[in-house]
Write a protein that holds these residues in place. Structure first.
Motif, PDB file in Angstrom:
ATOM      1  N   PHE A 109       6.398  -7.120   3.025  1.00  0.00           N
ATOM      2  CA  PHE A 109       7.235  -7.979   2.180  1.00  0.00           C
ATOM      3  C   PHE A 109       8.695  -7.830   2.589  1.00  0.00           C
ATOM      4  O   PHE A 109       9.100  -6.813   3.141  1.00  0.00           O
ATOM      5  N   HIS A 110       9.464  -8.856   2.302  1.00  0.00           N
ATOM      6  CA  HIS A 110      10.886  -8.848   2.611  1.00  0.00           C
ATOM      7  C   HIS A 110      11.679  -8.462   1.362  1.00  0.00           C
ATOM      8  O   HIS A 110      11.474  -9.048   0.295  1.00  0.00           O
ATOM      9  N   ALA A 111      12.561  -7.465   1.503  1.00  0.00           N
ATOM     10  CA  ALA A 111      13.466  -7.107   0.407  1.00  0.00           C
ATOM     11  C   ALA A 111      14.887  -7.439   0.843  1.00  0.00           C
ATOM     12  O   ALA A 111      15.342  -7.007   1.905  1.00  0.00           O
ATOM     13  N   GLY A 112      15.583  -8.223   0.045  1.00  0.00           N
ATOM     14  CA  GLY A 112      17.004  -8.504   0.285  1.00  0.00           C
ATOM     15  C   GLY A 112      17.804  -7.646  -0.689  1.00  0.00           C
ATOM     16  O   GLY A 112      17.575  -7.698  -1.888  1.00  0.00           O
ATOM     17  N   VAL A 113      18.715  -6.836  -0.157  1.00  0.00           N
ATOM     18  CA  VAL A 113      19.443  -5.885  -1.004  1.00  0.00           C
ATOM     19  C   VAL A 113      20.928  -6.257  -0.987  1.00  0.00           C
ATOM     20  O   VAL A 113      21.583  -6.186   0.059  1.00  0.00           O
ATOM     21  N   HIS A 114      21.439  -6.685  -2.131  1.00  0.00           N
ATOM     22  CA  HIS A 114      22.841  -7.104  -2.265  1.00  0.00           C
ATOM     23  C   HIS A 114      23.622  -6.076  -3.066  1.00  0.00           C
ATOM     24  O   HIS A 114      23.179  -5.682  -4.146  1.00  0.00           O
ATOM     25  N   PHE A 115      24.767  -5.683  -2.557  1.00  0.00           N
ATOM     26  CA  PHE A 115      25.746  -4.951  -3.370  1.00  0.00           C
ATOM     27  C   PHE A 115      26.803  -5.980  -3.754  1.00  0.00           C
ATOM     28  O   PHE A 115      27.471  -6.541  -2.874  1.00  0.00           O
ATOM     29  N   GLY A 152       0.818  -1.227   0.000  1.00  0.00           N
ATOM     30  CA  GLY A 152       0.000   0.000   0.000  1.00  0.00           C
ATOM     31  C   GLY A 152       0.837   1.255   0.000  1.00  0.00           C
ATOM     32  O   GLY A 152       0.888   1.973  -0.989  1.00  0.00           O
ATOM     33  N   THR A 153       1.578   1.504   1.099  1.00  0.00           N
ATOM     34  CA  THR A 153       2.360   2.751   1.164  1.00  0.00           C
ATOM     35  C   THR A 153       3.744   2.591   0.536  1.00  0.00           C
ATOM     36  O   THR A 153       4.386   3.575   0.185  1.00  0.00           O
ATOM     37  N   HIS A 154       4.245   1.363   0.467  1.00  0.00           N
ATOM     38  CA  HIS A 154       5.573   1.047  -0.063  1.00  0.00           C
ATOM     39  C   HIS A 154       6.697   1.660   0.756  1.00  0.00           C
ATOM     40  O   HIS A 154       7.801   1.868   0.266  1.00  0.00           O
ATOM     41  N   TYR A 166      -1.138  -6.323  -8.038  1.00  0.00           N
ATOM     42  CA  TYR A 166      -0.119  -5.360  -7.626  1.00  0.00           C
ATOM     43  C   TYR A 166      -0.541  -4.786  -6.280  1.00  0.00           C
ATOM     44  O   TYR A 166      -1.703  -4.478  -6.074  1.00  0.00           O
ATOM     45  N   VAL A 167       0.419  -4.643  -5.365  1.00  0.00           N
ATOM     46  CA  VAL A 167       0.054  -4.134  -4.038  1.00  0.00           C
ATOM     47  C   VAL A 167       0.889  -2.904  -3.708  1.00  0.00           C
ATOM     48  O   VAL A 167       0.960  -2.451  -2.642  1.00  0.00           O
ATOM     49  N   GLU A 180      14.411   4.848  -3.579  1.00  0.00           N
ATOM     50  CA  GLU A 180      13.506   5.005  -4.730  1.00  0.00           C
ATOM     51  C   GLU A 180      13.541   3.763  -5.616  1.00  0.00           C
ATOM     52  O   GLU A 180      12.519   3.352  -6.166  1.00  0.00           O
ATOM     53  N   ILE A 181      14.720   3.180  -5.773  1.00  0.00           N
ATOM     54  CA  ILE A 181      14.833   1.969  -6.600  1.00  0.00           C
ATOM     55  C   ILE A 181      14.068   0.815  -5.941  1.00  0.00           C
ATOM     56  O   ILE A 181      13.322   0.085  -6.607  1.00  0.00           O
ATOM     57  N   ILE A 182      14.236   0.659  -4.623  1.00  0.00           N
ATOM     58  CA  ILE A 182      13.519  -0.429  -3.928  1.00  0.00           C
ATOM     59  C   ILE A 182      12.008  -0.254  -4.100  1.00  0.00           C
ATOM     60  O   ILE A 182      11.284  -1.190  -4.416  1.00  0.00           O
ATOM     61  N   LYS A 183      11.543   0.992  -3.931  1.00  0.00           N
ATOM     62  CA  LYS A 183      10.095   1.256  -4.070  1.00  0.00           C
ATOM     63  C   LYS A 183       9.622   1.000  -5.492  1.00  0.00           C
ATOM     64  O   LYS A 183       8.573   0.395  -5.703  1.00  0.00           O
ATOM     65  N   PHE A 184      10.400   1.506  -6.462  1.00  0.00           N
ATOM     66  CA  PHE A 184      10.006   1.318  -7.854  1.00  0.00           C
ATOM     67  C   PHE A 184       9.927  -0.172  -8.188  1.00  0.00           C
ATOM     68  O   PHE A 184       8.948  -0.648  -8.764  1.00  0.00           O
TER      69      PHE A 184
END
Ligand code: FE2
Length: 268
Positions: free
Chosen positions: A131-137, A60-62, A267-268, A111-115
């Protein structure tokens, strides 16, 4: 329906999707963070350097909220678990040094994660919880002639997380790193060993913020070896990889079989 939903794969350029004043400066800051990535202790011989962090994204809000890190001897880590999907690390926990705080507060990364999250689609049951976001560099770096840096796993594969997004951050003085997308039945094979018509797409990411996404149940993906280019000094390929998964799975078997049917997903 988006291309990602229809074909399980999409190529795009972040610069065509996200624009705001100060974005270039934020990109430079993210690029600088890649100068300070520690060697991947699980694969130091592969010339791989990485950091990792985990976040929650609200339906919803992201809104993006970083999860707490694990502290060991004063160092910040995030635990990582990939289940049975990466055959090189079957069922094992790995632990990676945390992303640096500057990157975690970087507006472009948020912004990238939200997009990316807005591109994902889910079953109604999934969307009741964050939701779970895993962010790898991840940086592949080759210092000298003959060095080969390798992605993991080094075949057409599926990651296990429903969605993965890859964003190029920097590519300099290298050859290779071809990307290939294929169909699930070629999991575990090399792109050159399958019929050409089964390669859905094959391309190189060359410019910062060039990107692609995969919906894992529908495709396999591959990143080729990286070798040093002709210029003096090291070669580098740096990318941010973001994967998304639900935090609660009601009935894993049922959900796994339903995930192939994207028409009913939202889409949520
Ligand atoms: Fe992958």
């Amino acid at each position: 329906m988006s291309q990602l939903k229809e074909a399980g794969f999409e190529y795009y350029h972040i610069k065509e999707r996200i624009q705001y004043a100060g974005m270039e400066k934020d990109l430079v800051q993210l690029q600088e963070a890649f100068d300070y990535l520690p060697s991947d202790e699980y694969a130091p011989h592969l010339h791989r350097f990485r950091r990792y962090a985990r976040a929650l994204v609200m339906p919803g809000t992201h809104d993006v909220k970083w999860l707490p890190e694990t502290r060991i001897d004063g160092q910040a880590y995030y635990e990582y678990f990939q289940g049975s999907f990466n055959p090189e690390y079957m069922g094992e926990y790995r632990r990676f040094p945390s992303l640096d705080k500057r990157s975690m507060n970087n507006k472009l990364l948020e912004e990238i994660i939200k997009f990316d999250f807005k591109e994902t689609f889910w079953m109604r049951e999934d969307a009741l919880m964050p939701f779970h976001a895993g962010v790898h560099f991840v940086k592949l770096q080759v210092e000298k002639e003959g060095d080969v840096a390798v992605s993991s796993p080094n075949t057409l594969h599926q990651d296990g997380e429903p969605f993965t997004f890859a964003h190029l951050i920097r590519r300099k003085n290298i050859s290779g790193a071809v990307n290939a997308i294929s169909i699930p039945k070629h999991r575990g094979k090399m792109p050159e060993d399958i019929p050409e018509e089964d390669i859905t797409s094959s391309f190189y990411l060359t410019e910062p913020l060039e990107s692609y996404s995969v919906y894992d149940p529908l495709v396999t993906h591959f990143v080729g070896d990286v070798k040093k280019g002709p210029e003096a000094g090291p070669g580098e390929r740096s990318a941010i990889l973001i994967d998304f998964q639900p935090t609660v799975i009601a009935d894993p078997d049922q959900i796994r079989s339903m995930r192939g049917q994207t028409e009913s997903m939202i889409y949520v």
